[in-house]
Design a protein around this motif. Structure first.
Motif, PDB file in Angstrom:
ATOM      1  N   ARG A 225      -9.473 -26.408  12.892  1.00  0.00           N
ATOM      2  CA  ARG A 225     -10.116 -27.478  13.650  1.00  0.00           C
ATOM      3  C   ARG A 225     -11.554 -27.122  14.026  1.00  0.00           C
ATOM      4  NH1 ARG A 225      -7.705 -30.101  18.680  1.00  0.00           N
ATOM      5  NH2 ARG A 225      -9.614 -31.268  18.305  1.00  0.00           N
ATOM      6  N   PHE A 226     -11.777 -25.886  14.461  1.00  0.00           N
ATOM      7  CA  PHE A 226     -13.124 -25.494  14.881  1.00  0.00           C
ATOM      8  C   PHE A 226     -14.093 -25.505  13.701  1.00  0.00           C
ATOM      9  CE2 PHE A 226     -16.249 -22.035  15.321  1.00  0.00           C
ATOM     10  CZ  PHE A 226     -16.957 -22.512  16.408  1.00  0.00           C
ATOM     11  N   VAL A 227     -13.705 -24.902  12.592  1.00  0.00           N
ATOM     12  CA  VAL A 227     -14.600 -24.844  11.430  1.00  0.00           C
ATOM     13  C   VAL A 227     -14.879 -26.250  10.906  1.00  0.00           C
ATOM     14  CG1 VAL A 227     -14.860 -23.962   9.092  1.00  0.00           C
ATOM     15  CG2 VAL A 227     -13.840 -22.522  10.848  1.00  0.00           C
ATOM     16  N   PHE A 228     -13.851 -27.084  10.863  1.00  0.00           N
ATOM     17  CA  PHE A 228     -14.055 -28.455  10.377  1.00  0.00           C
ATOM     18  C   PHE A 228     -14.998 -29.237  11.286  1.00  0.00           C
ATOM     19  CE2 PHE A 228     -12.686 -32.925  10.774  1.00  0.00           C
ATOM     20  CZ  PHE A 228     -13.028 -33.379   9.511  1.00  0.00           C
ATOM     21  N   GLU A 229     -14.790 -29.169  12.611  1.00  0.00           N
ATOM     22  CA  GLU A 229     -15.616 -29.946  13.538  1.00  0.00           C
ATOM     23  C   GLU A 229     -17.065 -29.455  13.547  1.00  0.00           C
ATOM     24  OE1 GLU A 229     -14.916 -32.610  15.107  1.00  0.00           O
ATOM     25  OE2 GLU A 229     -12.781 -32.706  14.618  1.00  0.00           O
ATOM     26  N   THR A 230     -17.276 -28.161  13.503  1.00  0.00           N
ATOM     27  CA  THR A 230     -18.648 -27.647  13.528  1.00  0.00           C
ATOM     28  C   THR A 230     -19.372 -27.911  12.216  1.00  0.00           C
ATOM     29  OG1 THR A 230     -17.750 -25.467  12.917  1.00  0.00           O
ATOM     30  CG2 THR A 230     -18.166 -25.892  15.250  1.00  0.00           C
ATOM     31  N   PHE A 231     -18.723 -27.646  11.087  1.00  0.00           N
ATOM     32  CA  PHE A 231     -19.365 -27.897   9.800  1.00  0.00           C
ATOM     33  C   PHE A 231     -19.637 -29.391   9.609  1.00  0.00           C
ATOM     34  CE2 PHE A 231     -18.595 -23.957   6.967  1.00  0.00           C
ATOM     35  CZ  PHE A 231     -18.874 -23.133   8.039  1.00  0.00           C
ATOM     36  N   ARG A 232     -18.742 -30.231  10.132  1.00  0.00           N
ATOM     37  CA  ARG A 232     -18.959 -31.678  10.005  1.00  0.00           C
ATOM     38  C   ARG A 232     -20.207 -32.114  10.757  1.00  0.00           C
ATOM     39  NH1 ARG A 232     -17.342 -36.049  13.044  1.00  0.00           N
ATOM     40  NH2 ARG A 232     -16.234 -34.687  14.503  1.00  0.00           N
ATOM     41  N   ARG A 233     -20.476 -31.491  11.902  1.00  0.00           N
ATOM     42  CA  ARG A 233     -21.666 -31.831  12.679  1.00  0.00           C
ATOM     43  C   ARG A 233     -22.946 -31.279  12.050  1.00  0.00           C
ATOM     44  NH1 ARG A 233     -17.528 -31.821  16.372  1.00  0.00           N
ATOM     45  NH2 ARG A 233     -17.737 -33.161  18.228  1.00  0.00           N
ATOM     46  N   LEU A 234     -22.801 -30.234  11.197  1.00  0.00           N
ATOM     47  CA  LEU A 234     -23.976 -29.645  10.551  1.00  0.00           C
ATOM     48  C   LEU A 234     -24.341 -30.339   9.243  1.00  0.00           C
ATOM     49  CD1 LEU A 234     -23.242 -25.842  11.154  1.00  0.00           C
ATOM     50  CD2 LEU A 234     -24.733 -27.357  12.464  1.00  0.00           C
ATOM     51  N   HIS A 235     -23.476 -31.232   8.750  1.00  0.00           N
ATOM     52  CA  HIS A 235     -23.751 -32.051   7.561  1.00  0.00           C
ATOM     53  C   HIS A 235     -24.124 -31.194   6.343  1.00  0.00           C
ATOM     54  CE1 HIS A 235     -23.668 -35.523  10.199  1.00  0.00           C
ATOM     55  NE2 HIS A 235     -24.576 -34.951  10.975  1.00  0.00           N
ATOM     56  N   PRO A 236     -23.139 -30.549   5.704  1.00  0.00           N
ATOM     57  CA  PRO A 236     -23.465 -29.701   4.541  1.00  0.00           C
ATOM     58  C   PRO A 236     -23.814 -30.487   3.290  1.00  0.00           C
ATOM     59  CG  PRO A 236     -21.099 -29.762   4.898  1.00  0.00           C
ATOM     60  CD  PRO A 236     -21.706 -30.514   6.049  1.00  0.00           C
ATOM     61  N   GLY A 237     -23.436 -31.771   3.193  1.00  0.00           N
ATOM     62  CA  GLY A 237     -23.748 -32.552   1.999  1.00  0.00           C
ATOM     63  C   GLY A 237     -22.584 -32.704   1.050  1.00  0.00           C
ATOM     64  N   VAL A 238     -21.348 -32.419   1.512  1.00  0.00           N
ATOM     65  CA  VAL A 238     -20.149 -32.562   0.697  1.00  0.00           C
ATOM     66  C   VAL A 238     -19.033 -33.046   1.620  1.00  0.00           C
ATOM     67  CG1 VAL A 238     -19.432 -30.162   1.065  1.00  0.00           C
ATOM     68  CG2 VAL A 238     -18.648 -31.377  -0.966  1.00  0.00           C
ATOM     69  N   PRO A 239     -18.123 -33.892   1.144  1.00  0.00           N
ATOM     70  CA  PRO A 239     -17.029 -34.358   2.005  1.00  0.00           C
ATOM     71  C   PRO A 239     -16.163 -33.190   2.505  1.00  0.00           C
ATOM     72  CG  PRO A 239     -17.193 -35.729   0.059  1.00  0.00           C
ATOM     73  CD  PRO A 239     -18.114 -34.564  -0.170  1.00  0.00           C
TER      74      PRO A 239
END
Length: 733
Positions: free
Chosen positions: A237-251
Motif C-alpha cells: 500500500r505504501f509503495v503504491f500510494e507514494t509512487f502513484r503520487r510521483l507519477h512515473p509515467g506507467v499504470p
C-alpha cells in the motif's frame, strides 16, 4: 502437449492417483482438467448424479483462473461447473451448490459449505484435484484439508500437482493417496526448477536504498510489464500510494490479501489485459497465476525460502516465452540466500546497479509525508510490517534483524524518525532478565554484560507511531525525574545505568503521580514513556490483571449498564445480524420461516392470469369487508339498546341500580303541635289558624334534603322537642 501433460494423462485416465511435479508455466492446469472432463464423460455423468469432481486451490485468484480455463475447454460438455471462494455471497453459492457436477473452490469456503449448507453432499465424488498442494499445507490449511478429506469418500481418484512437489511418505499418507504414481516433467534435467529462457540476476542493495533503486528501475522500464514482490500488505500500500503520487509515467496496480474480493479480481483482470503496467503484490500472486507476457519479476524483499523464489520468478518465462528476474538482497542476506538457491539448483548471477543512473526519492517522500498525514501513517505501518516480517522469518542465517539499519530505513520512507517497535523491546527485556548480574557492593567481576537498553525509537507505537510524540513523552519523563526532591532521590538508592542494576523499588519510585494512584489503578494504567524506557516485562496489562471476578465469565466483570446495552435488540442486530430460523416441510426439506414464493412459479401463466388473480383477490377482500360491516352494525345497535335500558332504570330508581339513594323521607304532618321555644308567636284566631299555609312539601328530585322545621305552638314542653329531634335524626339516617 507439454511434458507433464504427455506423461500424466495416460496414468490419470487409467484411474490411478498421480503426484505431478513440473516447473511453473508447463501446463499443469490442463493436465488435471482434461482427465476430469474425460472421466465424467465416460461414466455418463448427469445433473442428477450430483458432485463428481472437486478442484481445490490455495488462493482465490488461482481458483478463478482454473475456473476460466475449465469454462473455455468444457463448453462442449453438458456438465455444470461452479466456483466457490471467499469474499462472495454465501447465500447465492448455497442456492446453486446442489446442482454442480464440477466444483472449483478454496479450502476455507468449501469446508464452510460442507458444515453449514443443507443438502450439500459429496458421497458420490469421483475425482479430487489439489493444485499447488504444498502451498495449501504451508498456508495453514493442514487442519482444514484434513477436515475436508473426512467428508469425502475413500473410493475417489486423487491428483496432486505443484512446481515444488515433495515425495514425502508422511505427506502422502496425510493426503490419503492410494499407490500414487510420481511423475516429473523433466527427469533428464533434474534439479533445474526454472526454465532456461529465464534470465536471473540479483544485486546487493542496502535497505535504505531499495526504494531509490526500484523507482529508477520503473522509470527506465516504462514499456515493460513488471511484477514487483514485497513482503507485507502495508508495504504494498505504501509503495503504491507514494509512487502513484510521483507519477512515473506507467499504470500502477497493487494486489494484496487485505483487499475485498471484487477489487482483487478487478486488479487481476486489469493487469492480465494490460500491455505495459507495474503490479505491486505480496506472495498472494506468487503461485500458479498466469499473467501473459510479463517481462520482469522484481523481488524488492527477499523471499521466505528457495521454493518461494521459484514460484515468484515463475510468473514470467512461462512455457516457451522468455523473461527476466531481479532480486534485491541486503548485505546481510546475500550469503544465506545464495546458499539456499544453490541447494535447489537455481543459478542466479550477480549484477551491480550504477549509482549515476539511480535517482534518490527520499526528499520527495519526506515532502509527501509532511503534506499528507495518510502517507506518513502508511510509512510508519510499512516500516513496522517489514521489521516484523524479518523478525518472524524462520531462517535466521538469511534474515538478521539486528544488522538492519532501522534509522536509515525509516528516513528512506520519508519519516522523521524510526517508529517504536514493541516486540523488540519485549525481546530486549527478556535478554536483560536472563542476563547474569553482579551484586551491588561486592568486588566480584561481572560475568556477562547486561543487554544494552535500546533506544525507544526502535519500539513500535501501535496507536500513533509518531516520532514527535515519543520525544515529547521522553522530555516530560526527564522533567519529572529532574523535579524529584534530592532527599527522595537519595532514599531510593538508585544506582547509575552504567555501573549497576535498577531494582523494582527504583522503578517504583520513578513512577509519576504515585501518591494519588491506588495499587489497583496502577496495574491498569499504561505508564507510557517511563514504563517503556524502563523494563517492559514488569508492565501488567488489563488482560492479565486478576479482578475479584476471576474464574467467572468475562461478562461478570462488566458494568450493569454495558451488559444491558449489549443485550439490547439494536446491539444484537448490529453484531449478530437478523435472527434466522429454518422449518421443515412434510418431505423433510428445509425452508426459511418467512420464505417468499418464486415469482416465476406464481405468475407463470402470463399477464392475463396475473390480472385474474388480482380481481379474485379484490372480490374476496370485498366480501370479507361486507361481512365485517354487518357484524359491526349489529354490535353497535346492541350497545345502543343496552345504554337506553340503563338510562330508564336510573330514572325509575329501582333497587339494585347505581342511581338508587335509599328510601325517601316522608314529610311531617301539617299540624304536629310543635311551638318554637325561642319565638313566641302571638295568639291568633281560629280562622287565622285555619288560613295559615301548610309547610312546603319535599321535592322528589332531592329526597335527602333537610325537612323544614315545624313551628307549631302546641309543642311547648321539652319532651316534645326531644321526640322531634329523634325523628329528624332517623329521617337523616
Amino acid at each position: 502437449m507439454t511434458q507433464i501433460q504427455r506423461k500424466s494423462l495416460p496414468v490419470s485416465l487409467k484411474g490411478r492417483d498421480v503426484l505431478g511435479a513440473a516447473r511453473t508455466g508447463s501446463g499443469k492446469t490442463l493436465a488435471f482438467l482434461v482427465p476430469v472432463l474425460e472421466v465424467l464423460y465416460r461414466r455418463r455423468w448427469g445433473p442428477q448424479d450430483g458432485l463428481g469432481a472437486l478442484v481445490i486451490s490455495p488462493t482465490r485468484e488461482l481458483a478463478v483462473q482454473i475456473f476460466e480455463v475449465l469454462r473455455s475447454i468444457g463448453g462442449y460438455h453438458t456438465f455444470s461447473a461452479g466456483l466457490v471462494i471467499g469474499g462472495k455471497s454465501l447465500k447465492d453459492e448455497r442456492e446453486r451448490l446442489g446442482r454442480m457436477n464440477i466444483l472449483v473452490a478454496t479450502p476455507g469456503r468449501l469446508l464452510q459449505h460442507m458444515d453449514q449448507t443443507v443438502g450439500f453432499a459429496c458421497d458420490n465424488l469421483q475425482m479430487l484435484v489439489l493444485d499447488e498442494a504444498d502451498r495449501i499445507l504451508d498456508m495453514g490449511f493442514a487442519k482444514t484439508l484434513s477436515a475436508l478429506l473426512s467428508h469425502l469418500p475413500k473410493s475417489r481418484q486423487t491428483l496432486l500437482f505443484s512446481a515444488t512437489q515433495t515425495q514425502s511418505v508422511t505427506d502422502l499418507a496425510r493426503l490419503s493417496l492410494k499407490d500414487p504414481v510420481f511423475i516429473s516433467a523433466d527427469p533428464e534435467a533434474a534439479g533445474l526448477a526454472t526454465p532456461d529462457s529465464l534470465q536471473q540476476h540479483y544485486t546487493v542493495v542496502p535497505l535504505d536504498k531499495k526504494l531509490d533503486v526500484l523507482w529508477s528501475f520503473v522509470k527506465s522500464h516504462l514499456q515493460c510489464k513488471t511484477l514487483v514482490f514485497l513482503s507485507a500488505c502495508k508495504q504494498v500500500r505504501f509503495v503504491f500510494e507514494t509512487f502513484r503520487r510521483l507519477h512515473p509515467g506507467v499504470p500502477l496496480l497493487h494486489l494484496h490479501g487485505k483487499q475485498k474480493q471484487a477489487t482483487r479480481l478487478a486488479v487481476y483482470r486489469k493487469f492480465t489485459r494490460s500491455k505495459h503496467a507495474v503490479l505491486f503484490a505480496t506472495d498472494i500472486a506468487a503461485r500458479g497465476l498466469d499473467f501473459p507476457a510479463v517481462d520482469w519479476v522484481v523481488q524488492v524483499d527477499a523471499p521466505e525460502d528457495a521454493e518461494t523464489y521459484i514460484h515468484r520468478v515463475g510468473r514470467t518465462a512461462r512455457y516457451e516465452s522468455a523473461g527476466n528476474a531481479l532480486l534485491f538482497l541486503c548485505p546481510s542476506e546475500e550469503e544465506g540466500m545464495c546458499r539456499a538457491l544453490e541447494g535447489k539448483g537455481v543459478t542466479v548471477e550477480k549484477t551491480k546497479i550504477r549509482a549515476s543512473k539511480t535517482q534518490s526519492i527520499e526528499n520527495m517522500l519526506q515532502k509527501l509525508a509532511f503534506q499528507d498525514p495518510e502517507v506518513k501513517y502508511l510509512g510508519q505501518r510499512a516500516f513496522v510490517s517489514y521489521m516484523r516480517s524479518v523478525y518472524l522469518q524462520k531462517d535466521k542465517s538469511i534474515f538478521k534483524l539486528e544488522e538492519l539499519p532501522a534509522e536509515a530505513f525509516a528516513a528512506s520512507l520519508g519519516l522523521p524518525g524510526a517508529p517504536k517497535i514493541k516486540f523488540l523491546s519485549r525481546e530486549i527485556a527478556k535478554k536483560k532478565k536472563n542476563a547474569q548480574r553482579i551484586v551491588p557492593g561486592t568486588d566480584n567481576q561481572q560475568v556477562s554484560e547486561v543487554a544494552p537498553h535500546e533506544s525507544s525509537d526502535e519500539e513500535e507505537s501501535e496507536e500513533s507511531g509518531d516520532e514527535e510524540e515519543g520525544q515529547e513523552s521522553g522530555s516530560e519523563a526527564e522533567g519529572s525525574r529532574a523535579s524529584r526532591p534530592p532527599e527522595e532521590a537519595k532514599g531510593s538508592a538508585k544506582p547509575s545505568k552504567t555501573n549497576g542494576v535498577r531494582t523494582k523499588y527504583d522503578r517504583m519510585f520513578e513512577r509519576k503521580n504515585q501518591n494519588i494512584l491506588s495499587a489497583h489503578y496502577t496495574k491498569l494504567v499504561d505508564h507510557g514513556a517511563d514504563s517503556e524506557e524502563e523494563d517492559d516485562f514488569i508492565t501488567l496489562k488489563r488482560a492479565d490483571h486478576e479482578l475479584p471476578g476471576a474464574g467467572l465469565p468475562e461478562s461478570h466483570n462488566l458494568s450493569k449498564r454495558k451488559l444491558k446495552a449489549g443485550e439490547s435488540k439494536k446491539a444484537m442486530l448490529k453484531y449478530k445480524g437478523a435472527p434466522t430460523k429454518l422449518v421443515f416441510d412434510d418431505e423433510g426439506r428445509a425452508h426459511e420461516l418467512y420464505e417468499m414464493q418464486d415469482p416465476e412459479e406464481v405468475f407463470k401463466g402470463g399477464e392475463r392470469e396475473v390480472a385474474e388473480a388480482g380481481k379474485k383477490y379484490v372480490q374476496e377482500e370485498r366480501g370479507k369487508l361486507m361481512e365485517r360491516d354487518v357484524l359491526d352494525k349489529a354490535e353497535a345497535r346492541e350497545k345502543k339498546r343496552e345504554k337506553k335500558r340503563k338510562r330508564k332504570e336510573r330514572e325509575k330508581g329501582a333497587p339494585g341500580d347505581d342511581a338508587y339513594l335509599g328510601p325517601s323521607v316522608q314529610p311531617l304532618p301539617e299540624d304536629d303541635g310543635y311551638e318554637s321555644p325561642e319565638f313566641e308567636l302571638p295568639s291568633a284566631s281560629d280562622s287565622e289558624d285555619e288560613a295559615a299555609p301548610p309547610p312546603p312539601k319535599r321535592s322528589k328530585k332531592a329526597p335527602n334534603s333537610r325537612p323544614e322545621r315545624n313551628t307549631s305552638p302546641e309543642l311547648n314542653n321539652l319532651e316534645d322537642e326531644e321526640e322531634l329531634a329523634l325523628r329528624m335524626l332517623r329521617s337523616r339516617r
